[in-house]
Design a protein around this motif. Sequence first.
Motif, mmCIF file in Angstrom:
data_model
loop_
_atom_site.group_PDB
_atom_site.id
_atom_site.type_symbol
_atom_site.label_atom_id
_atom_site.label_comp_id
_atom_site.label_asym_id
_atom_site.label_seq_id
_atom_site.Cartn_x
_atom_site.Cartn_y
_atom_site.Cartn_z
ATOM 1 N N THR A 7 25.984 32.754 -16.009
ATOM 2 C CA THR A 7 27.134 32.052 -16.082
ATOM 3 C C THR A 7 26.733 30.508 -15.781
ATOM 4 O O THR A 7 27.223 29.708 -16.397
ATOM 5 N N LYS A 8 25.993 30.189 -14.909
ATOM 6 C CA LYS A 8 25.520 28.916 -14.360
ATOM 7 C C LYS A 8 24.817 28.197 -15.761
ATOM 8 O O LYS A 8 25.137 27.093 -16.157
ATOM 9 N N PHE A 9 23.947 28.981 -16.442
ATOM 10 C CA PHE A 9 23.258 28.574 -17.729
ATOM 11 C C PHE A 9 24.401 28.235 -18.652
ATOM 12 O O PHE A 9 24.130 27.132 -19.279
ATOM 13 N N ALA A 117 18.469 21.497 -8.856
ATOM 14 C CA ALA A 117 19.809 21.869 -8.462
ATOM 15 C C ALA A 117 20.527 22.945 -9.612
ATOM 16 O O ALA A 117 21.105 23.930 -9.165
ATOM 17 N N VAL A 118 20.160 22.693 -10.839
ATOM 18 C CA VAL A 118 20.757 23.589 -11.838
ATOM 19 C C VAL A 118 19.620 24.562 -12.424
ATOM 20 O O VAL A 118 20.241 25.573 -13.065
ATOM 21 N N GLY A 119 18.417 24.339 -12.427
ATOM 22 C CA GLY A 119 17.552 25.120 -13.107
ATOM 23 C C GLY A 119 17.379 26.451 -12.463
ATOM 24 O O GLY A 119 17.662 26.821 -11.420
ATOM 25 N N THR A 120 17.209 27.502 -13.372
ATOM 26 C CA THR A 120 17.086 28.828 -12.971
ATOM 27 C C THR A 120 15.717 29.467 -13.191
ATOM 28 O O THR A 120 15.350 30.629 -12.641
ATOM 29 N N ASN A 121 15.123 28.764 -13.973
ATOM 30 C CA ASN A 121 13.759 29.457 -14.429
ATOM 31 C C ASN A 121 12.723 28.191 -14.967
ATOM 32 O O ASN A 121 12.539 27.947 -16.050
ATOM 33 N N LEU A 122 12.267 27.472 -13.853
ATOM 34 C CA LEU A 122 11.519 26.288 -14.145
ATOM 35 C C LEU A 122 9.921 26.478 -14.823
ATOM 36 O O LEU A 122 9.610 27.607 -14.654
ATOM 37 N N LEU A 123 9.815 25.663 -15.782
ATOM 38 C CA LEU A 123 8.556 25.774 -16.488
ATOM 39 C C LEU A 123 8.082 24.532 -17.147
ATOM 40 O O LEU A 123 8.793 23.363 -17.284
ATOM 41 N N THR A 124 6.667 24.136 -16.611
ATOM 42 C CA THR A 124 6.070 22.811 -16.845
ATOM 43 C C THR A 124 5.633 22.853 -18.307
ATOM 44 O O THR A 124 5.054 23.940 -18.903
ATOM 45 N N VAL A 125 5.986 21.529 -18.883
ATOM 46 C CA VAL A 125 5.548 21.346 -20.097
ATOM 47 C C VAL A 125 4.654 19.962 -20.142
ATOM 48 O O VAL A 125 5.055 19.074 -19.625
ATOM 49 N N ARG A 126 3.303 20.218 -20.749
ATOM 50 C CA ARG A 126 2.578 18.962 -20.820
ATOM 51 C C ARG A 126 2.397 18.392 -22.457
ATOM 52 O O ARG A 126 2.219 19.459 -23.108
ATOM 53 N N VAL A 127 2.756 17.155 -22.610
ATOM 54 C CA VAL A 127 2.440 16.939 -23.876
ATOM 55 C C VAL A 127 1.136 15.893 -23.933
ATOM 56 O O VAL A 127 0.936 14.917 -23.061
ATOM 57 N N ASP A 128 0.173 16.324 -24.716
ATOM 58 C CA ASP A 128 -1.060 15.540 -24.886
ATOM 59 C C ASP A 128 -0.896 14.531 -26.071
ATOM 60 O O ASP A 128 -0.366 14.958 -27.159
#
Length: 131
Positions: A7-9, A117-128
């Motif tokens: 629901t939050k998503f 505050a709003v995230g439910t499934n954090l994922l790091t993204v790196r851009v080269d």
Amino acid sequence: MSRLHETKFRVITKIQRWVVNPVSRLLPFQTLLETTGRKSGLPRRTPVGGRRVGQEFWIVSEYGEKSQYVRNIQANPTVRVRDKGRWHHGTAHLLHNDDARTRLKSLPRMNSAAVRAVGTNLLTVRVDLMD
């Protein structure tokens, strides 16, 4: 994903898609991530809060692989990043083993607070970055 997280998503992503992102995209110095739409093939620009470190640009996705821009990266990792008003070409990498909460501590404070505050499934993204 729990019913509360789902629901939050849905609520947050609707607000972002129809209110926050359209306004943010108009701001000349808002950081943007441009991906290629996995279905349409068209450029898709998403306001993000990240930081450039040397030839890398770091972002934390608040919804992980449910984020549309992450799904676009999975289909085509070639991206552009607008940082401080200038566009840079790069290749995005999803870093499942990176500690996204720790990573947020090195990114812009206001955005990081919102992602936490709003995230439910954090994922790091790196851009080269290539340029």
